[in-house]
Motif scaffolding. Structure first.
Motif, short mmCIF file in Angstrom:
data_model
loop_
_atom_site.label_atom_id
_atom_site.label_comp_id
_atom_site.label_asym_id
_atom_site.label_seq_id
_atom_site.Cartn_x
_atom_site.Cartn_y
_atom_site.Cartn_z
N ARG A 13 3.37 6.22 -2.69
CA ARG A 13 4.43 6.68 -3.22
C ARG A 13 4.55 7.01 -4.68
NH1 ARG A 13 9.25 3.32 -1.43
NH2 ARG A 13 10.33 4.98 -2.69
N ALA A 14 4.04 5.63 -5.38
CA ALA A 14 4.12 5.62 -6.82
C ALA A 14 3.00 6.74 -7.53
CB ALA A 14 3.76 4.43 -7.38
N LEU A 15 2.06 6.96 -6.83
CA LEU A 15 0.82 7.90 -7.19
C LEU A 15 1.55 9.18 -7.09
CD1 LEU A 15 -2.01 8.80 -7.82
CD2 LEU A 15 -2.45 8.75 -5.11
N GLU A 16 2.38 9.70 -5.95
CA GLU A 16 2.77 10.88 -6.03
C GLU A 16 3.77 11.14 -7.21
OE1 GLU A 16 5.25 11.33 -2.27
OE2 GLU A 16 3.28 11.46 -1.00
N LEU A 17 4.53 10.13 -7.67
CA LEU A 17 5.43 10.34 -8.70
C LEU A 17 4.77 10.53 -10.31
CD1 LEU A 17 8.11 7.44 -7.94
CD2 LEU A 17 8.58 10.06 -7.54
N ILE A 18 3.36 10.07 -10.06
CA ILE A 18 2.89 10.17 -11.53
C ILE A 18 1.86 11.07 -11.61
CG2 ILE A 18 3.58 7.75 -12.20
CD1 ILE A 18 0.09 8.52 -11.60
N THR B 136 0.86 -1.08 0.22
CA THR B 136 0.09 -0.07 0.08
C THR B 136 0.76 1.27 -0.11
OG1 THR B 136 -1.70 -1.20 1.19
CG2 THR B 136 -1.70 1.20 1.15
N ARG B 137 1.79 1.23 1.03
CA ARG B 137 2.76 2.36 0.87
C ARG B 137 3.50 2.58 -0.54
NH1 ARG B 137 3.77 4.06 6.24
NH2 ARG B 137 5.86 4.96 5.47
N GLY B 138 3.79 1.57 -1.16
CA GLY B 138 4.44 1.53 -2.26
C GLY B 138 3.61 2.30 -3.45
N LEU C 27 8.57 -0.55 -18.44
CA LEU C 27 8.95 -0.52 -16.78
C LEU C 27 9.66 0.99 -16.79
CD1 LEU C 27 9.13 -1.41 -13.93
CD2 LEU C 27 11.70 -2.05 -14.54
N GLU C 28 8.77 1.60 -15.85
CA GLU C 28 9.55 3.04 -15.45
C GLU C 28 10.25 3.19 -14.16
OE1 GLU C 28 6.35 6.13 -15.81
OE2 GLU C 28 6.78 6.36 -18.00
N ARG C 29 9.64 2.63 -13.00
CA ARG C 29 10.25 2.42 -11.98
C ARG C 29 9.65 1.37 -11.20
NH1 ARG C 29 11.32 7.66 -9.31
NH2 ARG C 29 12.12 6.55 -7.35
N HIS C 30 10.92 0.80 -10.21
CA HIS C 30 10.57 -0.29 -9.27
C HIS C 30 10.71 0.36 -7.94
CE1 HIS C 30 12.27 -4.28 -7.44
NE2 HIS C 30 10.88 -3.83 -6.88
N ILE D 225 5.79 0.71 -11.62
CA ILE D 225 5.25 1.82 -12.44
C ILE D 225 5.57 1.35 -13.97
CG2 ILE D 225 4.81 4.21 -12.64
CD1 ILE D 225 6.01 4.84 -10.18
N LEU D 226 4.53 1.09 -14.72
CA LEU D 226 4.62 0.79 -16.19
C LEU D 226 3.76 1.49 -16.95
CD1 LEU D 226 4.13 -3.21 -15.54
CD2 LEU D 226 6.24 -1.99 -15.66
N ARG D 227 4.29 1.81 -17.91
CA ARG D 227 3.49 2.66 -18.89
C ARG D 227 3.42 2.20 -20.37
NH1 ARG D 227 4.79 9.25 -19.63
NH2 ARG D 227 2.69 9.79 -20.37
N LYS D 228 2.04 2.59 -20.85
CA LYS D 228 1.78 1.95 -22.29
C LYS D 228 2.26 2.82 -23.07
CE LYS D 228 -2.15 0.42 -24.96
NZ LYS D 228 -3.54 0.02 -25.10
N PRO D 229 3.16 2.36 -24.32
CA PRO D 229 3.73 3.50 -25.26
C PRO D 229 2.52 4.21 -25.85
CG PRO D 229 4.82 1.55 -25.34
CD PRO D 229 3.72 0.99 -24.23
N ALA D 230 2.73 5.30 -26.53
CA ALA D 230 1.73 6.19 -27.12
C ALA D 230 1.39 5.30 -28.37
CB ALA D 230 2.28 7.64 -27.47
N ARG D 231 2.42 4.67 -29.13
CA ARG D 231 2.01 3.89 -30.37
C ARG D 231 2.32 2.48 -29.68
NH1 ARG D 231 4.75 7.28 -35.51
NH2 ARG D 231 3.60 9.34 -34.98
#
Length: 301
Positions: free
Chosen positions: A148-153, A143-145, A281-284, A294-300
């Motif tokens: 923290r991830a929410l703050e970053l994005i 939960t804490r992770g 992957l953006e952050r662990h 924290i993962l992200r889907k590419p724009a394309r």
């Protein structure tokens, strides 16, 4: 209403097993069949043993529990002795309150129980809820992770937000309070849906949070509202892997997903499943033995 006061005319019991790390996931799944929330605690650092425990009504779901434990033993190769501790509801509530001080998380959040009388920190976003029988109180590393991830994005200002497996609703509330955007919060457990609704009302967030019963991506309502700009999935490692394809499908281009509920030793497995589906992957983030991705889907895509 405190989320711990769950239609309890009967006593509660804590059930637990002590197992090696490799068997944690199997036994966590087993105990979660009858317990609304399951905790995992390091028992012996040198031997790498973990204690998996949950709280339930005394005598509830004994046949289901026995079958689930037998399956866990078969799939993990580890036969663990089930321990039981019986307690009166009031006594359990008292101990829970005593062990739940205000939790400062990251730079922006503080999670407080309703029993605390001290004024909240005006410099942080305060989330008020009680540690109890719906997962998510700000104490657990997963939960804490996620917080923290929410703050970053947060700077991305996601518009369409989904909390998949909301538990107590803590992540949905944090996102709604920080981003001022509506959040769809879903869970397979009807009690968690009710608790999320109550917690949202307690925190003045009812207008931003919609809590619904749902079984992951198989739920038509969840699919209908896709694509999502931000998805929280604080669940378990293996279900996360199984849902990777659907997650990628219903995540918007440039969308972000925050995955948690996994040990750092399970990160590679979970990450590989999502990378195969095109996520990057953006952050662990690490909170002790627990990992948040924290993962992200590419724009394309």
């Amino acid at each position: 209403m405190s989320l711990n006061r769950r239609r309890h005319a009967t006593d509660l019991e804590t059930i637990s097993v002590t197992v090696p790390e490799a068997a944690v996931e199997g036994y966590e799944t087993a105990i979660s069949t009858v317990c609304p929330t399951v905790g995992i605690f390091e028992f012996d650092e040198e031997e790498r043993l973990w204690r998996v425990e949950g709280v339930k009504d005394t005598g509830h779901g004994e046949e289901e529990l026995a079958a689930a434990l037998a399956l866990a033993a078969l799939t993990t190769g580890v036969t663990a002795e089930l321990e039981r501790t019986y307690t009166e509801t009031d006594g359990w509530l008292a101990r829970t309150y005593e062990s739940f001080p205000a939790q400062e998380v990251g730079k922006r959040f503080v999670v407080r129980g309703s029993h605390l009388d001290t004024p909240p920190d005006g410099n942080r976003i305060t989330i008020t809820l009680d540690a109890g029988m719906a997962f998510g109180s700000g104490e657990h590393g997963s939960t804490r992770g996620c917080l923290r991830a929410l703050e970053l994005i947060a700077y991305r200002k996601p518009q369409r937000i989904l909390d998949l497996g909301c538990g107590s609703g803590i992540l949905a509330m944090a996102a709604a309070a920080l981003l001022h955007r509506p959040v769809l919060a879903t869970d397979i457990d009807p009690w968690s849906v009710r608790i999320t609704q109550e917690n949202a009302a307690r925190n003045g967030l009812s207008q931003l949070i919609e809590a619904r019963l749902g079984n992951g991506w198989s739920t038509p309502e969840i699919r209908r509202r896709a694509p999502y700009d931000l998805v929280f999935a604080n669940i378990l490692a293996r279900p996360l892997c199984l849902m990777a394809k659907d997650l990628s499908r219903y995540l918007a281009p440039n969308g972000t997903v925050i995955l948690a509920g996994l040990l750092n030793t399970q990160v590679r497995m979970v990450l590989a499943a999502h990378q195969r589906c095109g996520l990057v992957l953006e952050r662990h983030l690490r909170e002790g033995d627990w990992g948040t991705l924290i993962l992200r889907k590419p724009a394309r895509f």
